[in-house]
Design an enzyme around this catalytic site. Sequence first.
Site, mmCIF file in Angstrom:
data_model
loop_
_atom_site.group_PDB
_atom_site.id
_atom_site.type_symbol
_atom_site.label_atom_id
_atom_site.label_comp_id
_atom_site.label_asym_id
_atom_site.label_seq_id
_atom_site.Cartn_x
_atom_site.Cartn_y
_atom_site.Cartn_z
ATOM 1 N N GLU A 85 -3.599 7.655 -3.909
ATOM 2 C CA GLU A 85 -3.631 6.410 -3.142
ATOM 3 C C GLU A 85 -3.529 5.220 -4.085
ATOM 4 O OE1 GLU A 85 -6.181 4.483 0.501
ATOM 5 O OE2 GLU A 85 -7.287 5.461 -1.103
ATOM 6 N N TYR B 92 0.856 -1.201 0.000
ATOM 7 C CA TYR B 92 0.000 0.000 0.000
ATOM 8 C C TYR B 92 0.885 1.243 0.000
ATOM 9 C CZ TYR B 92 -3.050 3.713 1.687
ATOM 10 O OH TYR B 92 -3.730 4.897 1.806
#
Length: 455
Positions: free
Chosen positions: A248, A160
């Site tokens: 993101e 991530y």
Amino acid sequence: MLKLFKNVVTKSNNINNIKTVLASQPQQIFQVNTGYTSYQRRNLNVHEYIGIDLMRENNIAVPNGKVASSADEAKKIYESGELGSDIVMKAQVLAGGRGKGTFKNGFQGGVHMCTNADEVHDFASKMLGNSLVTKQTGAEGKPVNKVFLMERLYLRRETYFSILMDRSHNGPVMVGSPDGGMSIEDVAAETPERIFKEAIDIKTGVQDEQVMRMAENMGFAGDEQKQAAEIMKKLYQLFIEKDATLVEINPFAETSDGQVFVCDSKLNFDDNAEFRQKKVHDYRDRTQEDSREVEAAQYDLNYIGLDGSIGCLVNGAGLAMATMDIIQLHGGSPANFLDVGGGATANQVQKAFEILNADKKVRAILVNIFGGIMRCDVIAQGIVKAAGSIGMGKPVIVRLQGTNVEEARQLIEASGFRMILADDLDDAATKAVKVADIVRQAEEIQVGVSFELPL
């Protein structure tokens, strides 16, 4: 807890709380201690396929992909062979949790693997034109107007990565974790030690040692670490050049042959930079937004749709919050946050009233005005004008105090429309809650109800 979301600078004081720093929809959070929840989309949120295209334009490694608006188009893309024989199809909605979502037609999942043309056509036909309900959309779901077909990469590892604005660090912050491909909020809650951050000095930009350290913390090593660090630098450049508030990536992945790819995108952009980011803001998809909020924005009204039954028309954000609080204190529930501001015109007030009157969830409308810069008679003019134009379809409770309050009362009394006047906010909220409950009970037994004044 009322959460007013809009993609600007996060109001968080503690970046270790990833739920506060990095909300997955949409992105930055300003929290106010009240008893209701809503989602306001202040910053531009673009679809995944647009984010992937923007990254490709900036020489960031992404999978090949194409977008389709019909099942036939999706099948044609697959049959062209451009994406290979093994692809991933993703429903395009501005919400997370697509893979575990459910369509209103009963079809399960907004993300599917496809290995033949018939499968592509079948899945696309079940997605397109239907609404997808996820944990972030609410019960009504979001309409799916496009599907994104992406080549399938065989991933060795998923991580991530994100960049966002954080007020507590006075600028951009990189957030990373070796645990990608899953909810980052779950990671933060269960294993917070696996969330890493790097605050960036916006004046000097991201440094080589920062991206290399972040890549190492995310589990990359050797050549893959260098690839990951280089992609992070390019993502930061995109973040700055496009006036983004959030970039993101989940997953930020490593393939079985040692290549690093951005396999997903969530990008948000600052509304205040629209004047210099017109191309980006042209990507706005209004079909994904609350139609009430879209209409209100056209008239410069500060509106957030909620799920209650009492419509609120108030001047001043603080008074609006107090109005919602006291409605809930008396057992009711607000249908919206609506601040007409201090400089609203009668036409703006009329439009605000019309939006509330048209809302099927609204059973009663509470007007709460404390006249200062915003004169009470201007509010009254707008309400009377709206009533004359569309009628009084719902009971209206009015509490007015301050500048030109007597003139406002005279306008209302002379209008011929029956409105319930209240002397103070507590009285107004009590009446609004009781009236809304009467209407609710009448709806349940399917009878009409009218109100004779004085009550």
